[in-house]
Design a protein around this motif. Structure first.
Motif, PDB file in Angstrom:
ATOM      1  N   VAL A 131      64.870 -12.672  54.527  1.00  0.00           N
ATOM      2  CA  VAL A 131      64.187 -11.398  54.306  1.00  0.00           C
ATOM      3  C   VAL A 131      64.628 -10.839  52.957  1.00  0.00           C
ATOM      4  N   PRO A 132      63.710 -10.509  52.060  1.00  0.00           N
ATOM      5  CA  PRO A 132      64.092 -10.038  50.719  1.00  0.00           C
ATOM      6  C   PRO A 132      64.942  -8.776  50.760  1.00  0.00           C
ATOM      7  N   PRO A 133      65.917  -8.646  49.843  1.00  0.00           N
ATOM      8  CA  PRO A 133      66.777  -7.452  49.808  1.00  0.00           C
ATOM      9  C   PRO A 133      65.987  -6.156  49.668  1.00  0.00           C
ATOM     10  N   GLU A 134      64.869  -6.194  48.970  1.00  0.00           N
ATOM     11  CA  GLU A 134      64.053  -4.983  48.813  1.00  0.00           C
ATOM     12  C   GLU A 134      63.587  -4.460  50.172  1.00  0.00           C
ATOM     13  N   ALA A 135      63.249  -5.380  51.068  1.00  0.00           N
ATOM     14  CA  ALA A 135      62.792  -4.980  52.400  1.00  0.00           C
ATOM     15  C   ALA A 135      63.928  -4.387  53.221  1.00  0.00           C
ATOM     16  N   THR A 136      65.107  -5.013  53.166  1.00  0.00           N
ATOM     17  CA  THR A 136      66.233  -4.478  53.945  1.00  0.00           C
ATOM     18  C   THR A 136      66.661  -3.116  53.424  1.00  0.00           C
ATOM     19  N   ARG A 137      66.600  -2.914  52.101  1.00  0.00           N
ATOM     20  CA  ARG A 137      66.946  -1.601  51.551  1.00  0.00           C
ATOM     21  C   ARG A 137      65.949  -0.536  52.008  1.00  0.00           C
ATOM     22  N   GLN A 138      64.685  -0.906  52.076  1.00  0.00           N
ATOM     23  CA  GLN A 138      63.688   0.061  52.545  1.00  0.00           C
ATOM     24  C   GLN A 138      63.927   0.419  54.005  1.00  0.00           C
ATOM     25  N   LEU A 139      64.245  -0.562  54.832  1.00  0.00           N
ATOM     26  CA  LEU A 139      64.532  -0.279  56.240  1.00  0.00           C
ATOM     27  C   LEU A 139      65.743   0.639  56.378  1.00  0.00           C
ATOM     28  N   SER A 140      66.764   0.419  55.559  1.00  0.00           N
ATOM     29  CA  SER A 140      67.940   1.298  55.592  1.00  0.00           C
ATOM     30  C   SER A 140      67.563   2.716  55.208  1.00  0.00           C
ATOM     31  N   ARG A 141      66.762   2.864  54.172  1.00  0.00           N
ATOM     32  CA  ARG A 141      66.329   4.202  53.755  1.00  0.00           C
ATOM     33  C   ARG A 141      65.547   4.899  54.858  1.00  0.00           C
ATOM     34  N   GLU A 142      64.833   4.132  55.657  1.00  0.00           N
ATOM     35  CA  GLU A 142      63.998   4.722  56.707  1.00  0.00           C
ATOM     36  C   GLU A 142      64.743   4.890  58.024  1.00  0.00           C
ATOM     37  N   GLY A 143      66.062   4.681  58.003  1.00  0.00           N
ATOM     38  CA  GLY A 143      66.886   5.051  59.146  1.00  0.00           C
ATOM     39  C   GLY A 143      67.449   3.920  59.971  1.00  0.00           C
ATOM     40  N   MET A 351      53.202   6.635  60.367  1.00  0.00           N
ATOM     41  CA  MET A 351      54.391   6.180  59.651  1.00  0.00           C
ATOM     42  C   MET A 351      54.168   6.213  58.145  1.00  0.00           C
ATOM     43  N   GLU A 352      53.043   5.694  57.686  1.00  0.00           N
ATOM     44  CA  GLU A 352      52.758   5.668  56.252  1.00  0.00           C
ATOM     45  C   GLU A 352      52.663   7.085  55.686  1.00  0.00           C
ATOM     46  N   ARG A 353      52.005   7.992  56.398  1.00  0.00           N
ATOM     47  CA  ARG A 353      51.893   9.375  55.915  1.00  0.00           C
ATOM     48  C   ARG A 353      53.256  10.052  55.876  1.00  0.00           C
ATOM     49  N   TYR A 354      54.068   9.796  56.905  1.00  0.00           N
ATOM     50  CA  TYR A 354      55.394  10.431  56.961  1.00  0.00           C
ATOM     51  C   TYR A 354      56.201  10.053  55.724  1.00  0.00           C
ATOM     52  N   TRP A 355      56.230   8.764  55.394  1.00  0.00           N
ATOM     53  CA  TRP A 355      57.057   8.342  54.266  1.00  0.00           C
ATOM     54  C   TRP A 355      56.422   8.675  52.925  1.00  0.00           C
ATOM     55  N   ALA A 356      55.119   8.821  52.902  1.00  0.00           N
ATOM     56  CA  ALA A 356      54.484   9.302  51.674  1.00  0.00           C
ATOM     57  C   ALA A 356      54.892  10.732  51.383  1.00  0.00           C
ATOM     58  N   GLU A 357      55.104  11.513  52.441  1.00  0.00           N
ATOM     59  CA  GLU A 357      55.491  12.921  52.292  1.00  0.00           C
ATOM     60  C   GLU A 357      56.981  13.090  52.079  1.00  0.00           C
ATOM     61  N   HIS A 358      57.791  12.157  52.576  1.00  0.00           N
ATOM     62  CA  HIS A 358      59.250  12.332  52.534  1.00  0.00           C
ATOM     63  C   HIS A 358      59.932  11.447  51.500  1.00  0.00           C
ATOM     64  N   THR A 359      59.180  10.712  50.721  1.00  0.00           N
ATOM     65  CA  THR A 359      59.769   9.876  49.687  1.00  0.00           C
ATOM     66  C   THR A 359      59.541  10.520  48.320  1.00  0.00           C
ATOM     67  N   THR A 360      60.628  10.763  47.609  1.00  0.00           N
ATOM     68  CA  THR A 360      60.504  11.405  46.293  1.00  0.00           C
ATOM     69  C   THR A 360      60.499  10.376  45.183  1.00  0.00           C
TER      70      THR A 360
END
Length: 360
Positions: A131-143, A351-360
């Protein structure tokens, strides 16, 4: 002529008299072999069963105020070749993992509810090395609590023709996570209809069961069986009509490995690995599902406990949704009843809307 016949008779008679001597020698040799095998100190492991250790692998009960728990899922790139980050971020299983994560942590109707107790429930994503590191970092950011799974050594006979199943045995690494008293595994392609955390209070999950060593016919397994275990699951609707299964569903001898609750245990993990040392002790075609169904078979020493049908359904249908089943397991981005596919698409869009609103 007379002398010749007499000589022949003497020779034949001599041979006849020798035959009992040879037979006696054979009987004597066999008797000595048997006596030698029965001498004190000789191995008799092929027929006797070693006594179990009643203190090996004991577990604690769980309480609502003192136990650390986890809800876990699994993510793999499912390919032997390296996968680019841009390619993987559009993978439907990655989207399903993010959707399940959002349902558990942020969904208005489905999020974990621990406000009434001091219980701690982590949401774990076990990821494979590809699994690419970019994906694991995104999962960590999302909780998510991301755990990187190391390979599980497999014997040569454990093979399947389905490439994407090659990593499935890595799910067993979740049983090594003994920082958690109990762990609920849910496949990523799961739709939730309400909160699922109350499942940890079910007696099938909270209370350890004693291992029934007397039900183990395998002498080579007995020393490795823990004295207690927790393993609870639901009957697999695949065997009761698939999509046309009745509601309430029927119980079956086999469970789906896409939803189970267990007590992580080093002893249990070691036992499961040891089963793979024995050629075709389980059918390798369906990989870890066959192994788990063997280890926790109903007539075995650690029979799996049947959860109430309200907790999950494989091959879900409209009746399961109307009946309030909490988790519905299917690849809703491409299959399943239209009503369930539409509901999963709404969950994904939320899910997509939530992270669109909560990602700066």
């Amino acid at each position: 002529m007379h002398h010749s016949i007499l000589s022949s008779r003497r020779i034949v008679g001599s041979r006849r008299r020798a035959s009992p001597s040879k037979m006696q020698m054979l009987i004597l040799t066999a008797a000595l072999v048997i006596l030698y095998a029965l001498l004190p100190g000789r191995s008799t492991t092929t027929t006797s069963k070693p006594p179990p250790d009643p203190t090996y692998g004991l577990l604690d009960e769980t309480s609502s105020s003192a136990s650390r728990l986890a809800i876990a899922t699994f993510l793999t790139a499912g390919d032997d070749d390296p996968v680019s980050a841009s390619e993987f971020l559009s993978n439907p299983y990655f989207a399903a993992t993010r959707t399940l994560l959002h349902q558990l942590l942020h969904g208005a109707e489905t999020r974990i509810n621990t406000s009434s107790s001091n219980v701690s429930i982590d949401v774990v994503v076990l990821v494979t090395p590809n699994v690419p590191p970019e994906a694991t970092r995104q999962l960590s950011r999302e909780g998510a609590v991301v755990i990187h799974a190391s390979p599980v050594p497999l014997k040569w006979w454990i093979r399947t023709g389905v490439t994407r199943w090659k990593d499935q045995f890595l799910k067993l690494r979740l049983l090594e996570q003994t920082q958690y008293k109990r762990l609920l595994f849910i496949d990523a392609d799961t739709l939730l209809t309400s909160s699922i955390d109350a499942l940890f209070s079910e007696p099938e999950v909270s209370l350890p069961a004693p291992t029934l060593h007397q039900h183990c016919p395998r002498a080579d397994e007995i020393p490795l069986l823990p004295a207690q275990y927790v393993f609870a699951a639901r009957s697999n609707n695949q065997f009761t009509g698939e999509r046309r299964h009745p509601f309430p569903p029927l119980n079956t001898d086999l469970f789906s490995a896409g939803f189970w609750a267990a007590a992580p245990s080093a002893e249990l993990f070691a036992y499961l690995l040891s089963v793979m040392d024995h050629y075709r002790r389980f059918d390798p075609h369906t990989m870890e599902q066959s192994l788990l169904n063997y280890a926790f078979r109903r007539a075995g020493p650690m029979p799996w406990r049947e959860l109430h049908y309200r907790w999950t359904a494989t091959w879900p249908n409209r009746e399961d949704l109307a009946g309030g089943v909490v988790s519905l397991h299917d690849k809703f981005w491409k299959t399943g009843p239209d009503e369930l596919r539409a509901l999963w698409a709404r969950r994904r869009d939320e899910m997509e809307r939530y992270w669109a609103e909560h990602t700066t």
